[in-house]
Motif scaffolding. Structure first.
Motif, PDB file in Angstrom:
ATOM      1  N   ALA A 153      21.979  63.612  54.190  1.00 57.75           N
ATOM      2  CA  ALA A 153      22.560  63.137  55.448  1.00 57.75           C
ATOM      3  C   ALA A 153      22.575  61.615  55.491  1.00 57.75           C
ATOM      4  O   ALA A 153      23.541  61.001  55.981  1.00 57.75           O
ATOM      5  CB  ALA A 153      21.768  63.704  56.625  1.00 57.75           C
ATOM      6  N   ALA A 156      25.365  60.463  53.230  1.00 57.99           N
ATOM      7  CA  ALA A 156      26.671  60.717  53.846  1.00 57.99           C
ATOM      8  C   ALA A 156      26.997  59.690  54.923  1.00 57.99           C
ATOM      9  O   ALA A 156      28.149  59.277  55.074  1.00 57.99           O
ATOM     10  CB  ALA A 156      26.698  62.119  54.437  1.00 57.99           C
ATOM     11  N   SER A 157      25.977  59.271  55.667  1.00 55.65           N
ATOM     12  CA  SER A 157      26.212  58.322  56.763  1.00 55.65           C
ATOM     13  C   SER A 157      26.076  56.876  56.320  1.00 55.65           C
ATOM     14  O   SER A 157      26.412  55.961  57.077  1.00 55.65           O
ATOM     15  CB  SER A 157      25.225  58.594  57.900  1.00 55.65           C
ATOM     16  OG  SER A 157      23.887  58.344  57.489  1.00 55.65           O
ATOM     17  N   SER A 179      30.140  63.675  51.537  1.00 59.99           N
ATOM     18  CA  SER A 179      31.016  62.868  52.379  1.00 59.99           C
ATOM     19  C   SER A 179      30.557  62.966  53.820  1.00 59.99           C
ATOM     20  O   SER A 179      30.065  64.001  54.264  1.00 59.99           O
ATOM     21  CB  SER A 179      32.461  63.373  52.262  1.00 59.99           C
ATOM     22  OG  SER A 179      33.254  62.850  53.302  1.00 59.99           O
ATOM     23  N   SER A 180      30.721  61.902  54.568  1.00 62.40           N
ATOM     24  CA  SER A 180      30.311  61.909  55.969  1.00 62.40           C
ATOM     25  C   SER A 180      31.165  62.848  56.809  1.00 62.40           C
ATOM     26  O   SER A 180      30.814  63.187  57.931  1.00 62.40           O
ATOM     27  CB  SER A 180      30.387  60.492  56.554  1.00 62.40           C
ATOM     28  OG  SER A 180      31.708  59.986  56.462  1.00 62.40           O
ATOM     29  N   SER A 181      32.303  63.298  56.256  1.00 66.08           N
ATOM     30  CA  SER A 181      33.208  64.145  57.027  1.00 66.08           C
ATOM     31  C   SER A 181      32.642  65.539  57.273  1.00 66.08           C
ATOM     32  O   SER A 181      32.984  66.196  58.242  1.00 66.08           O
ATOM     33  CB  SER A 181      34.562  64.265  56.316  1.00 66.08           C
ATOM     34  OG  SER A 181      34.388  64.889  55.043  1.00 66.08           O
TER      35      SER A 181
END
Length: 349
Positions: A153, A156-157, A179-181
């Motif tokens: 996490a 990703a962020s 990916s942050s998506s």
């Protein structure tokens, strides 16, 4: 090719209709599947992935499965679109009327805890009979959370200190950097989040635990996990410990390799969680496969189901080493040539 694969899976499933553990129907709940974050499977593909997940050992020994996609969240679409319809089907079919056993792996442990905490109320409100779940067999359970999910996490962020080793560990686990998506169920697997999800279920269903301390990733991921780990899940989770800690065993008197010695095991466990088998040589995915990886020991050799029936393993103690350097080890019978899953299945039948 796809059609032949589906026919093969259908044949395996049709042959599983008489499968049982100690006379109880078996329901499987698989774990996190990293590739789902990119492929985002739906419909038939989710079911196909679920069958493949269990193919090596448990697939043809089970009666039903609850399949779910990892790009979703447990309390949202995983429950509403995948768990709830299956619970209704099981209730209407009377599958668990005389009792059933759920077998979980990895994140399936957390999904199961959410089910245990809610299924009776959900089904009663729908005018259906709650499931009679007598026990669960939880392999490499992630119900206590996964530190790698917190790291994923953060990657990703883009938050936190993201050095090369951390990124390597996350990419080894997931197959690529997230990916942050969309990180889907990884949000639920974050340690604090996981431990707050249905933390104190009112149902007393025994959660029998089976844990390993090997690694698929040459120890890279283990550097970010406290205590002993299986390459993905730390022992505080796989053992079912009541609190996060740097534990080196599921027991305070037996090590993962079977040595009878004082260890830094948990002093308490989550409600109705009972560690059973352990092994130094089994990694996260090994526990549900059909090959012996190492000798297996027992944190506890006997566990009880909700209705009083028992799961029991035969063990022996032996002396190893010479003179004052010798130690005693506890070993499950035939574990040097029998997979951990097979040991469980055989002991239950």
């Amino acid at each position: 090719m796809k059609k032949s694969l589906l026919l093969l899976l259908a044949g395996l499933l049709s042959g599983a209709t008489q499968a049982a553990v100690d006379g109880y129907p078996v329901v499987l709940i698989h774990g996190f599947q990293p590739d789902n974050l990119q492929s985002k499977p739906t419909g038939e593909k989710v079911s196909e992935n679920g069958a493949q997940y269990w193919a090596q050992y448990w697939l043809d020994r089970a009666d039903e499965r609850i399949d779910w996609p990892s790009q979703e969240r447990i309390a949202n679409k995983i429950t509403s679109q995948y768990v709830w319809p299956k619970l209704q089907q099981l209730s209407r079919a009377g599958t668990c009327d005389s009792g059933c056993v759920f077998v979980t792996h990895s994140t399936g442990d957390l999904v199961m805890r959410y089910i245990i905490d809610n299924q009776a109320l959900w089904l009663q409100n729908a005018g259906l009979k709650p499931l009679n779940i007598v026990t669960t067999f939880d392999f490499s359970g992630a119900g206590g959370g996964v530190e790698l999910a917190d790291l994923a996490a953060n990657v990703a962020s883009g938050s936190g200190l993201l050095d090369g080793t951390l990124k390597l560990a996350v990419s080894l686990w997931l197959g690529e950097l997230p990916s942050s998506s969309n990180i889907g169920v990884l949000n639920d697997l974050r340690v604090n989040t996981a431990r707050q999800l249905a933390a104190f279920p009112s149902s007393r269903v025994p959660r029998l635990r089976f844990a390993g301390a090997g690694s698929d990733f040459l120890g890279v991921t283990g550097a970010f996990l406290p205590g002993k780990d299986d390459g993905v899940v730390a022992s505080h989770s796989s053992c079912g410990a009541a609190s996060v800690g740097s534990y080196n065993s599921c027991s305070r008197s037996v090590a993962f390799d079977g040595k009878l010695t004082s260890t830094s095991g948990p002093s308490g466990f989550m409600p109705y969680h009972y560690p059973m088998l352990m092994s130094e040589g089994y990694s996260h995915g090994d526990t549900i496969l059909n090959s012996a990886k190492d000798e297996v020991t027992a944190a506890n050799s006997r566990g009880s189901y909700l209705n009083g029936d028992n799961l029991q393993f035969s063990t022996y103690d032996e002396k190893r080493g010479w003179w004052i350097f010798s130690s005693r080890y506890r070993v499950v019978n035939n574990s040097n040539k029998t997979s951990m899953s097979a040991l469980v299945y055989q002991a239950a039948n």
